[in-house]
Write an enzyme that holds these catalytic residues in place. Structure first.
Site, short mmCIF file in Angstrom:
data_model
loop_
_atom_site.label_atom_id
_atom_site.label_comp_id
_atom_site.label_asym_id
_atom_site.label_seq_id
_atom_site.Cartn_x
_atom_site.Cartn_y
_atom_site.Cartn_z
N ASP A 123 40.66 0.48 28.52
CA ASP A 123 39.91 -0.77 28.62
C ASP A 123 39.73 -1.29 27.19
O ASP A 123 40.33 -0.76 26.24
CB ASP A 123 38.58 -0.59 29.38
CG ASP A 123 37.53 0.16 28.55
OD1 ASP A 123 37.85 0.68 27.47
OD2 ASP A 123 36.36 0.21 29.01
N CYS B 72 38.75 4.88 27.23
CA CYS B 72 37.72 3.84 27.26
C CYS B 72 36.77 4.14 26.10
O CYS B 72 37.10 4.95 25.23
CB CYS B 72 37.02 3.75 28.63
SG CYS B 72 36.03 5.18 29.10
N THR C 45 33.83 5.70 25.83
CA THR C 45 33.40 7.09 25.80
C THR C 45 34.43 8.05 26.38
O THR C 45 34.33 9.27 26.17
CB THR C 45 32.12 7.26 26.65
OG1 THR C 45 32.43 6.82 27.98
CG2 THR C 45 30.97 6.46 26.08
N HIS D 99 45.21 25.96 32.15
CA HIS D 99 44.38 26.47 33.25
C HIS D 99 44.25 25.48 34.41
O HIS D 99 44.27 25.89 35.57
CB HIS D 99 42.96 26.79 32.75
CG HIS D 99 42.92 27.92 31.79
ND1 HIS D 99 41.77 28.65 31.56
CD2 HIS D 99 43.86 28.46 30.97
CE1 HIS D 99 42.01 29.59 30.65
NE2 HIS D 99 43.26 29.48 30.27
N HIS E 232 45.18 30.54 38.46
CA HIS E 232 44.96 29.13 38.16
C HIS E 232 45.52 28.24 39.27
O HIS E 232 44.92 27.22 39.62
CB HIS E 232 45.58 28.78 36.80
CG HIS E 232 44.89 29.45 35.65
ND1 HIS E 232 43.52 29.42 35.51
CD2 HIS E 232 45.36 30.19 34.62
CE1 HIS E 232 43.19 30.10 34.42
NE2 HIS E 232 44.28 30.59 33.88
C1 RB5 Z 1 32.72 -0.59 27.76
O1 RB5 Z 1 31.73 -1.21 27.01
C2 RB5 Z 1 32.36 0.85 28.06
O2 RB5 Z 1 31.32 0.91 28.97
C3 RB5 Z 1 33.56 1.61 28.56
O3 RB5 Z 1 34.59 1.53 27.62
C4 RB5 Z 1 33.37 3.09 28.82
O4 RB5 Z 1 32.79 3.72 27.71
C5 RB5 Z 1 32.74 3.45 30.09
O5 RB5 Z 1 32.57 4.61 30.41
#
Ligand code: RB5
Length: 142
Positions: free
Chosen positions: A7, A64, A66, A97, A133
């Site tokens: 994203d 993304c 996080t 694994h 596994h």
């Molecule tokens: C976008 O701002 C953010 O929420 C997305 O990239 C991600 O971290 C969501 O888990």
């Protein structure tokens, strides 16, 4: 062939990883997004998951901000084992694994140098094929 998607929160890191994949001559297909405009990470998680389940790509990389939203989404797709990694030990272990088929990264969490090492470790580590596994992976899907 590697499927890759992000994203807007992962877009900048994805650009670094694409350059790295080109340098190591690893073929990839980029499922978007294609700029930093705000967008919805589930769209890209589902597109990469589908490419793997269809057999178009062997492994995937999702990014993304996080790495969490994109991994939650990918792991809701049956047959997908998406691993959010911030270190090389985990990237190696999840291939050996869990036979993880998607690596998830947080573009706002890891720097590009570490991220590229994690990508190398993930892509270059085979599944162990150990009976225990295999048994555990089958139990995930029951
Ligand atoms: C976008 O701002 C953010 O929420 C997305 O990239 C991600 O971290 C969501 O888990």
């Amino acid at each position: 062939m590697i499927a890759i998607g992000s994203d807007h929160g992962g877009y900048a890191l994805k650009q670094e990883i694409l350059k790295h994949l080109e340098a190591r001559q690893t073929e990839y297909k980029d499922f978007g997004c294609y700029d930093e405009a705000s967008c919805d990470y589930p769209v890209y998680a589902k597109a990469v998951a589908k490419a793997i389940l269809d057999g178009e790509c062997e492994l995937g990389i999702l990014i993304c901000g996080t790495g969490i939203g994109i991994s939650i989404t990918a792991n809701k797709v049956a047959g997908i084992r998406a691993a959010l990694c911030t270190d090389c030990f985990s990237a190696e272990a999840t291939r050996q694994h869990n036979n993880a088929n998607i690596l998830c990264l947080g573009g706002r969490v890891v720097g590009s140098g570490l991220a590229c090492k994690i990508v190398d470790t993930f892509l270059d580590t085979p599944f162990s094929n150990d009976e225990r596994h295999i048994r555990r992976i089958h139990l995930i899907e029951e």
